[in-house]
Design an enzyme around this catalytic site. Structure first.
Site, PDB file in Angstrom:
ATOM      1  N   LYS A 129     -58.603  14.856 -30.205  1.00 41.68           N
ATOM      2  CA  LYS A 129     -57.225  14.970 -29.739  1.00 41.68           C
ATOM      3  C   LYS A 129     -57.107  14.493 -28.305  1.00 41.68           C
ATOM      4  O   LYS A 129     -58.037  14.624 -27.511  1.00 41.68           O
ATOM      5  CB  LYS A 129     -56.771  16.439 -29.823  1.00 41.68           C
ATOM      6  CG  LYS A 129     -55.375  16.721 -29.286  1.00 41.68           C
ATOM      7  CD  LYS A 129     -55.051  18.204 -29.366  1.00 41.68           C
ATOM      8  CE  LYS A 129     -53.700  18.517 -28.745  1.00 41.68           C
ATOM      9  NZ  LYS A 129     -53.363  19.950 -28.796  1.00 41.68           N
ATOM     10  N   GLU A 179     -46.058  29.200 -22.908  1.00 43.50           N
ATOM     11  CA  GLU A 179     -47.485  29.366 -23.199  1.00 43.50           C
ATOM     12  C   GLU A 179     -48.245  30.117 -22.107  1.00 43.50           C
ATOM     13  O   GLU A 179     -48.286  29.688 -20.952  1.00 43.50           O
ATOM     14  CB  GLU A 179     -48.125  27.994 -23.416  1.00 43.50           C
ATOM     15  CG  GLU A 179     -49.553  28.059 -23.911  1.00 43.50           C
ATOM     16  CD  GLU A 179     -50.068  26.716 -24.397  1.00 43.50           C
ATOM     17  OE1 GLU A 179     -51.236  26.656 -24.800  1.00 43.50           O
ATOM     18  OE2 GLU A 179     -49.305  25.732 -24.360  1.00 43.50           O
TER      19      GLU A 179
END
Length: 375
Positions: A129, A179
């Site tokens: 990723k 987050e």
């Protein structure tokens, strides 16, 4: 001072951190800590605060802690109040005069091409990723109305972490992130990673379909698994009794749906501070990629700007080492009459360039709505 008053008292340069649990407001500067050695900062801050009552160190770490210094401040005055949003919900929105210039960096077509190059690079380099971001530069005729933007962000975002923090050189970082990188309260450690996203919709049927599509998306579950595995493996040496749910939960902000996992544990060594933990975890695959160093190199190759404090972490710590550090996304860097917004997305082998471009456009809406803009 109550939570509503802290919002009214804020001026650029102050520290503001509103969560569903409390609001932390710091003004003035008694001490400043800067440096690229995060573990050293984790040691220095509690030592400097030892013997004080109610003092905190507040501030930011950058995306690349090896190249840009962290910036922490011990405010002259700190107020800890109740959550800001219940009071802010009844306040009228503040008007923000629009910018004179809006410039995309890079242009949308170039970001889509960068995503396509990233997908090819993942295969060529054996990576799982990478996270690619783009920016919007806004130029105003006068100073950016930071207080008004913060006011509207608090009003619009009842959950997560709404923040404003001073940066070196008289700049500010402002945003509303969903987050939590990490929190420490005594021996209790919590991390709440988010990865895998879909836009919200004003149409209830479309909104529900977007959520269901995200919950069933193999691509997004793979992206989320990369992040959660990294968080768990990083925390494991510090914690015992780590609890990790088997499957992620679906959570939302006013503009986005996300997959999230609440990771909790018990700290083994009480001398490990919240800042030590933040430094160990950062940068996570949520904002960089995996493997970390390969992803950071690819980010440098494909993004036409220095991220600075975007995709870093913002938060606070006390003399006991307790604290909260949130991932600094859905944010903008403010400098006099200019404001740079950032938005990024996780790229995995199954990523589609057009969909990734659309995702960044949706993420920009957090800040754009606070300014009364629809771009």
């Amino acid at each position: 001072m109550d939570a509503r008053e802290t919002l009214e008292e804020y001026t650029p340069g102050d520290f503001y951190f509103a969560t569903s649990r409390h609001t932390i407001f710091g003004s003035g500067s008694r001490l400043t800590f800067t440096g690229t050695d995060v573990p050293a900062l984790g040691d220095a801050v509690p030592a400097a605060l030892a013997g004080t009552s109610g003092s905190l160190a507040v501030g930011v770490l950058p995306f690349d802690t090896t190249a840009t210094p962290g910036h922490l401040v011990v405010p002259e005055a700190v107020q800890v109040a109740a959550p800001a949003h219940p009071a802010a919900a009844d306040l009228p929105r503040m008007t923000v005069d629009g910018p004179d210039v809006v410039r995309a960096v890079p242009e949308p077509v170039d970001h889509a091409e960068a995503v396509a190059r990233a997908v090819r690079a993942l295969s060529d380099r054996g990576m799982r990723k990478v996270v690619l971001a783009r920016a919007l530069d806004l130029e105003f005729s006068g100073e950016v109305p930071v207080k008004a933007v913060l006011h509207n962000l608090v009003k619009d975002n009842p959950h997560g972490y709404t923040f404003a923090a001073a940066l070196p050189g008289g700049r500010s970082l402002i945003g509303a992130t969903p987050e939590l990188l990490v929190s420490r309260s005594g021996r209790r450690v919590v991390s709440h990673p988010h990865a895998g996203s879909a836009p919200r919709s004003a149409d209830p049927v479309t909104d529900r379909e977007n959520a269901e599509r995200l919950a069933a998306s193999r691509k997004d579950h793979v992206e989320h698994a990369v992040l959660t595995e990294a968080i768990v493996e990083t925390l494991r040496p510090f914690c015992r009794d780590l609890h990790v749910p088997r499957t992620p939960s679906l959570v939302s902000t006013p503009t986005m749906w996300h997959l999230s996992t609440m990771v909790t544990g018990e700290l083994t060594d009480p001398d490990v501070t919240a800042l030590h933990l933040a430094g160990a975890l950062h940068p996570t695959p949520a904002i960089c990629g995996s493997p970390t160093e390969d992803a950071r190199q690819l980010v440098g190759e494909l993004e036409p700007f220095d991220r600075g404090y975007y995709a870093g972490t913002v938060g606070w710590m006390d003399a006991n080492g307790d604290g909260e550090w949130a991932v600094s996304i859905r944010c903008a860097e403010v400098s006099a009459s200019r404001l740079r917004l950032y938005a990024g997305g996780g790229i995995v082998p199954a990523s589609d360039p057009k969909a990734e471009l659309d995702e960044t456009s949706a993420k920009f809406q957090t800040l754009l709505r606070a300014m009364g803009l629809e771009l």
